[in-house]
Enzyme design. Sequence first.
Site, mmCIF file in Angstrom:
data_model
loop_
_atom_site.group_PDB
_atom_site.id
_atom_site.type_symbol
_atom_site.label_atom_id
_atom_site.label_comp_id
_atom_site.label_asym_id
_atom_site.label_seq_id
_atom_site.Cartn_x
_atom_site.Cartn_y
_atom_site.Cartn_z
ATOM 1 N N LYS A 1 30.882 48.647 17.910
ATOM 2 C CA LYS A 1 29.767 48.743 16.950
ATOM 3 C C LYS A 1 29.923 47.703 15.847
ATOM 4 O O LYS A 1 31.037 47.268 15.518
ATOM 5 C CB LYS A 1 29.646 50.134 16.332
ATOM 6 C CG LYS A 1 30.830 50.599 15.464
ATOM 7 C CD LYS A 1 30.805 50.139 14.013
ATOM 8 C CE LYS A 1 32.081 50.490 13.280
ATOM 9 N NZ LYS A 1 32.484 49.620 12.223
ATOM 10 N N ASP B 1 33.460 57.438 13.358
ATOM 11 C CA ASP B 1 32.608 56.545 14.150
ATOM 12 C C ASP B 1 32.433 57.019 15.594
ATOM 13 O O ASP B 1 31.718 56.385 16.375
ATOM 14 C CB ASP B 1 33.207 55.129 14.200
ATOM 15 C CG ASP B 1 33.196 54.443 12.852
ATOM 16 O OD1 ASP B 1 32.425 54.860 11.968
ATOM 17 O OD2 ASP B 1 33.969 53.483 12.686
HETATM 18 O O1 C5P Z 1 37.315 59.120 10.472
HETATM 19 P P1 C5P Z 1 38.196 57.966 10.845
HETATM 20 O O2 C5P Z 1 39.462 58.413 11.518
HETATM 21 O O3 C5P Z 1 37.488 56.913 11.611
HETATM 22 O O4 C5P Z 1 38.612 57.296 9.485
HETATM 23 C C1 C5P Z 1 39.773 56.504 9.354
HETATM 24 C C2 C5P Z 1 40.083 56.398 7.875
HETATM 25 O O5 C5P Z 1 39.073 55.598 7.230
HETATM 26 C C3 C5P Z 1 40.067 57.714 7.118
HETATM 27 O O6 C5P Z 1 41.313 58.355 7.173
HETATM 28 C C4 C5P Z 1 39.718 57.270 5.713
HETATM 29 O O7 C5P Z 1 40.850 56.737 5.057
HETATM 30 C C5 C5P Z 1 38.769 56.107 5.942
HETATM 31 N N1 C5P Z 1 37.345 56.513 5.887
HETATM 32 C C6 C5P Z 1 36.784 56.852 4.669
HETATM 33 N N2 C5P Z 1 35.463 57.188 4.610
HETATM 34 C C7 C5P Z 1 34.709 57.209 5.722
HETATM 35 C C8 C5P Z 1 35.260 56.868 6.979
HETATM 36 C C9 C5P Z 1 36.595 56.528 7.032
HETATM 37 O O8 C5P Z 1 37.464 56.831 3.636
HETATM 38 N N3 C5P Z 1 33.423 57.532 5.619
#
Ligand code: C5P
Length: 310
Positions: A18, A148
């Site tokens: 993406k 994501d």
């Molecule tokens: O949800 P995901 O595992 O993809 O997110 C990885 C990291 O990215 C999270 O632990 C967080 O630190 C950061 N993140 C965030 N806000 C979001 C998406 C991700 O702070 N909306």
Amino acid sequence: MTQSVHRSAGVTVRAAAKINLHLGVGAPRADGFHPLATVFQAVGLCDDVTVSADEPWEIQVSTPSWMPDGAVPTDASNLVARAADLLSRHHDVPLGGRVAIDKAIPVAGGLAGGSANGAAALVALDRAFDLATSDDDLLALAAELGSDVPFALVGGTALGRGRGELLDHVADGGTWWWVMVPSAEGLSTPDVYRHHDRLRPDAPVEPEVPHALLEALAAGEPLALARHLHNDLEAAAVDLRPELGELIARGESEGALRGMVSGSGPTVVFLAESADHARDLAGALMRGGHDVVLVANGAVAGAHVVTSYA
Ligand code: C5P
């Protein structure tokens, strides 16, 4: 006979990278995540995940020669392993199988490659073991896996709210051509968000929906889309990796309609006017010393079965 007639010995599911055409980031919430207003587009740079149901549990990864060896973990931290665990607990059945990940999406590149693998694994395991998980349940499991991952299931072009997991379809009237330049070394998403918090202590509680960009998308107009591309994390990523700013400037001087950091970076994406323009731009960047340049168009489908065998 306990075996279902639908069970497949092997299933291959394809899921796409993406790009965030817009990434508006608000002030961190109580749970540490950031509220987003983002526009995702799935582009034709894909990883394939194959589940061979009759084999013992194992994760195998194959990477193209230009990717660093060992960049993808094959232990329980791999999103594929976490997807298997979530699905197994959801249905209260043991899930085994060999899972082979065939990578083309750069690792830790801001293109949601890990999320694509998690989404593909959910679909492949569901089909291989004939679990008949509902779409709503798959989306909820995907949101547990990562912010994501729901978009990797859905694909196309979508508006993401919440931490990125709440999706709405948006009208997309174009075929968009992207030239992508990955970096040899990834960036940590949490590090980039933390740096953004330092640079933008005034970030809003709720980032705004990018109406002008949505209009350009619906109209299918590349010059208008180029004008409205925006990434709030770009300043943080470029501050951590100043060479990304130079790369954006070089691509734009070579004729890209616009260059920007993808998501939390470090991959830089350039919008081209057409397939020919993308090919020319990719050639110019390679002649300029970039060893790895990728070209893809969007929007493409979300995670889907490409092969299934009994
Ligand atoms: O949800 P995901 O595992 O993809 O997110 C990885 C990291 O990215 C999270 O632990 C967080 O630190 C950061 N993140 C965030 N806000 C979001 C998406 C991700 O702070 N909306």
